[in-house]
Design a protein around this motif. Structure first.
Motif, PDB file in Angstrom:
ATOM      1  N   PRO A  35       0.789  -1.286   0.029  1.00 40.06           N
ATOM      2  CA  PRO A  35      -0.018  -0.099  -0.151  1.00 40.06           C
ATOM      3  C   PRO A  35       0.910   1.262   0.113  1.00 40.06           C
ATOM      4  O   PRO A  35       0.563   2.217  -0.684  1.00 40.06           O
ATOM      5  CB  PRO A  35      -0.816  -0.089   1.098  1.00 40.06           C
ATOM      6  CG  PRO A  35      -0.134  -0.921   2.271  1.00 40.06           C
ATOM      7  CD  PRO A  35       0.594  -1.952   1.319  1.00 40.06           C
ATOM      8  N   ILE A  90      -5.136   2.896  -1.246  1.00 39.44           N
ATOM      9  CA  ILE A  90      -4.833   1.580  -0.083  1.00 39.44           C
ATOM     10  C   ILE A  90      -5.779   0.552  -0.348  1.00 39.44           C
ATOM     11  O   ILE A  90      -5.436  -0.542  -0.413  1.00 39.44           O
ATOM     12  CB  ILE A  90      -4.735   2.269   1.158  1.00 39.44           C
ATOM     13  CG1 ILE A  90      -3.776   3.104   1.423  1.00 39.44           C
ATOM     14  CG2 ILE A  90      -4.587   0.969   2.498  1.00 39.44           C
ATOM     15  CD1 ILE A  90      -3.666   4.015   2.576  1.00 39.44           C
ATOM     16  N   GLU A 104      -5.509  -1.847  -3.218  1.00 41.75           N
ATOM     17  CA  GLU A 104      -4.099  -2.568  -3.103  1.00 41.75           C
ATOM     18  C   GLU A 104      -4.266  -3.611  -2.021  1.00 41.75           C
ATOM     19  O   GLU A 104      -3.886  -4.625  -2.583  1.00 41.75           O
ATOM     20  CB  GLU A 104      -3.033  -1.444  -2.704  1.00 41.75           C
ATOM     21  CG  GLU A 104      -1.778  -2.245  -2.702  1.00 41.75           C
ATOM     22  CD  GLU A 104      -1.283  -2.540  -4.302  1.00 41.75           C
ATOM     23  OE1 GLU A 104      -0.583  -3.732  -4.494  1.00 41.75           O
ATOM     24  OE2 GLU A 104      -1.691  -2.019  -5.078  1.00 41.75           O
TER      25      GLU A 104
END
Length: 802
Positions: free
Chosen positions: A397, A436, A439
């Motif tokens: 991330p 984030i 991911e």
């Protein structure tokens, strides 16, 4: 018994209160013993505070109070709340006269939000024939005198509750949030107070389950209002829920969970407006390890204490935390270097000024001795906490954030090593959360694409993207969102992507633009994973690359201009790419869709000494000379055929002058770190001088004037030879510059170049290791479809890599 708790939005007028009544009625008629805890209805607490502040400041508040009372008594007799409204009116009048109020008075006033709510729900249920009993929690939950955030006295409160809940024949409707001292003074339980009331009741009564009804289906992997791809979490452990509460999940608070943990009472988060959902169940059972959710802390500030003189000094942390303790300020995150030269702490924004004043006073002497340089406050921050994240996979991330040019101010991990918090700029919050989340949770990664230039290649590319998007999402988990399409004059922007109607829409709705408009649109809509596609042939557009790179765009280009401008520009562009950690792919600059540039890059990177590159670089001229050499046709006839097939530019002199081949050759030279400039290339112009300055229509009329010249070249060749227009890079390629030539040659038909057919391109790469046996790359070297497919491939390479 089950404890049901309903929040303010659930209890709002209209659908909300109707759903609450239906849920309670169903449970009752199903024979479930229940107690119901209610929050203030709608925004009652905030409205009461607003009226209170108006009264304190001496401003008119009567109209606002009338609005409040009208909402609270909707659908019920006007006299039902006569006593409560009268008491409230007197309290506001007293505050107005004094021009001030205490926390004690504030608790008295805001308590009416829950009082009105519980009485309202009780009244509605009784109207429908259900046996409901209004229950004032102030008679049950006894606390200390810490007004605004009172702490329960457990022994007394538990005894009161057990003595009160003695009947299963009634539905107890309990006021949440409010309580009282042993002397009967009204107190409130602070943040998440109604949930806390319900949790305490569940504990004291050994409830079977605490069911918390909200306006969402449960706890999600992220706030669905900020991350559209957020997924509902089916199960959590109390430990995980506690972590979520500590790091800002609004549904929960740590103090709500503790009483449930003590008695191992399950907590279920449910949706009032979707009663069929099973919600999120929280129990003592441990779930599988891994990342559970992203939580956000807003309304926080970062205090930075910096000082070179702190190096090696002990006790700095103790002094900081003493200031925080003395001022009752909670610190959520602390981050520092081992040298203590810089220390950052995160506190609630409403406490930031107090913290700053306290620290400045504590370190006053250190300022004079210059041990401390400065203490600053940054209110424009947010904190994202990744619950369940450990450092072993944190690079994923983190790298995704950097790729999107979101640089955390600081990060902190817990002692368990399984939760990481990032402090970021508040303006980056939504984009950072989506980056984030995409991911970590393996949901579809959204790639936001801006296409500049929709001519033959650009238009074909757009069609290919739109036609293939669904399959790519299914196969690769990559969603291609074509948010911007532009030509030289107009721009069409759509946050959620353009469709097959883009041609009509850009003609009708397109607006004049600059590159700033595209950048600003992406920023304002928090678009992540940005790629800009240059399908223009514009030198001016290449100047926009820098602004795009600096604003988090990766680049893909079929436009050769940027790579063939002055070497200084070429290096400046690479420097900008490196600084911003962005990717620039341009495989179609040479060889259309052939993997030529990538092959040369890999050979060069591996240390292979490339000694020479030679080939037919132009699919257009390949078609022209392949047919002219092997067919009994005039040169002008073959050229007209190439024009009609779309193999050349509208003015074929742009191909015949050799500049296009020269640019391609220069691009390959620069991939080998050679510093050649375009004007150093020796180019054989295929257009006789008398025809070079004619207008395009005049030139096209006089194509026959080319025939005599090229017929002489054709018949003067050796037997078995054919004409080919080639580019060649030679010389000592380990030096700063090589020898670049673009020329028409006569070569044996049996050679690799001589055997070319159609519009194919062919490249021979000679290296030290391979000697006189070159690496040969051959294939379609022209055509909008081939070039567009090559650009598409570059897009997917960036998307997959990111």
């Amino acid at each position: 018994m089950k404890i049901l708790k309903f929040g303010g939005k659930s209890l709002s007028n209209g659908e909300g209160i109707e759903q609450v009544v239906n849920i309670i009625a169903k449970r009752f008629f199903d024979g479930e013993p229940i107690a119901v805890v209610v929050s203030a209805r709608g925004n009652a607490t905030d409205e009461l505070i607003e009226i209170l502040d108006l009264a304190q400041s001496g401003k008119p508040y009567a109209a606002r109070f009338d609005e409040f009372t009208a909402y609270q008594q909707e659908g019920i007799a006007l006299s039902f709340f006569e006593e409560e409204f009268s008491t409230l009116s007197k309290l506001f009048e007293g505050v107005s006269l004094l021009g001030d109020y205490s926390e004690k008075i504030k608790d008295q006033i805001i308590a009416f939000g829950e009082i009105l709510s519980a009485k309202y729900v009780t009244g509605i249920l009784n109207q429908k024939g259900l046996k409901a009993k209004y229950t004032d929690a102030r008679e049950l939950i006894k606390t200390d005198a810490n007004f605004g955030n009172a702490q329960p006295i457990e022994t007394v409160s538990k005894k009161n509750v057990l003595g009160f809940f003695d009947s299963k024949e009634e539905i107890y409707i309990v006021t949440g949030f409010i309580s009282s001292t042993l002397n009967g003074e009204t107190t409130t339980l602070g943040r998440n107070g109604s949930n806390y009331t319900a949790s305490l009741l569940a504990n004291y009564l050994d409830a079977e389950e605490f069911q918390n009804f909200t306006h969402v289906d449960g706890i999600y992997t992220a706030n669905p209002e900020l991350v559209s791809d957020a997924k509902k979490i089916e199960r959590l452990s109390f430990n995980e829920a506690n972590e979520l509460a500590n790091f800002g999940t609004n549904i929960l608070h740590a103090k709500t969970i503790i009483p449930l943990v003590e008695k191992n009472i399950p907590l279920r988060i449910l949706n009032t407006f979707n009663p069929d959902s099973e919600g999120t169940l929280i129990t003592s059972e441990q779930t599988d390890e891994g990342i559970k959710s992203l939580s956000v802390l807003n309304n926080v500030s970062l205090l930075n204490l910096e000082g070179r003189g702190l190096l090696g000094k002990t006790g700095v942390d103790a002094r900081i935390f003493k200031v925080m303790a003395d001022n009752a300020i909670s610190v959520s995150i602390i981050s520092q270097g081992s040298s203590e030269r810089g220390i950052g702490i995160v506190v609630n924004t409403d406490k930031a000024s107090e913290a700053l004043i306290g620290l400045e006073k504590e370190f006053e002497t250190d300022f004079y001795t210059r041990d401390v340089n400065r203490i600053t406050v940054d209110d424009n921050i947010s904190v994202i906490s990744i619950i369940g994240q450990d450092l072993s996979t944190f690079h994923k991330p983190y790298t995704a954030l950097i790729k999107n040019k979101i640089v955390p101010i600081l990060f902190n991990n817990t002692t368990t090593g399984r939760n990481i918090s990032l402090v970021i700029q508040k303006s980056d919050l939504k984009r950072a959360l989506n980056v984030i989340h995409g991911e970590i949770f393996g949901v579809t990664k959204k790639i936001n694409i801006a296409v500049f230039g929709h001519g033959v290649v650009g238009g074909t590319l757009i069609s290919q993207i739109l036609a293939s998007a669904q399959k790519i999402e299914e196969r690769k988990g990559i969603r291609l969102n074509l948010f911007a399409i532009a030509n030289s004059k107009k721009l069409l922007l759509k946050k959620n992507g353009n469709t097959q109607n883009w041609k009509q829409e850009i003609a009708e709705k397109g607006v004049p633009y600059t590159i700033h408009d595209v950048v600003n649109f992406a920023r304002e809509n928090h678009l992540e994973n940005l790629i800009a596609i240059d399908n223009t042939a514009s030198k001016n557009f290449a100047e926009n690359y820098f602004e795009l790179i600096e604003n988090s765009f990766d680049l893909v280009s079929s436009n050769k201009i940027a790579n063939t401008l002055q070497y200084g520009f070429y290096k400046k562009l690479r420097k900008a790419l490196a600084k911003n950690q962005k990717t620039y792919l341009y495989e179609t600059n040479v060889g259309a869709g052939l993997p030529l540039i990538d092959t040369i890059k890999l050979l060069h990177l591996s240390g292979e000494n490339i000694t020479r590159i030679k080939g037919v670089f132009s699919g257009s001229l390949s078609f022209l000379f392949n047919h002219f050499s092997n067919e009994d046709k005039k040169f002008s006839e073959v050229l007209k055929e190439a024009i009609s097939n779309g193999y050349t530019e509208p003015d074929p002199r742009e191909d015949l002058c050799g500049n296009d081949v020269a640019r391609k050759l220069l691009i390959l030279a620069r991939e080998l770190d050679l510093q050649n400039e375009f004007d150093e290339i020796k180019i054989q112009n295929l257009i006789p001088e008398p025809l070079r300055d004619l207008s395009t229509p005049e030139f096209l009329i006089n194509l026959h004037e080319l025939d005599d010249h090229y017929n002489k070249l054709k018949i003067s060749q050796k037997s078995g030879n054919v004409l080919r227009y080639v580019g060649e890079l030679s010389g000592d390629l380990q030096q700063d510059k090589g020898t670049l030539e673009v020329k028409l040659v006569s070569i044996p038909e049996s050679s690799a170049l001589g055997q070319l057919k159609g519009s194919d391109s062919l490249f021979e790469i000679y290296t030290e290791s391979y000697g006189e046996r070159p690496i040969v790359i051959q294939g379609a070297g022209a055509g909008a479809s081939v070039t567009a497919r090559g650009v598409f491939g570059d897009i997917l390479r960036i998307a997959d890599k990111g």
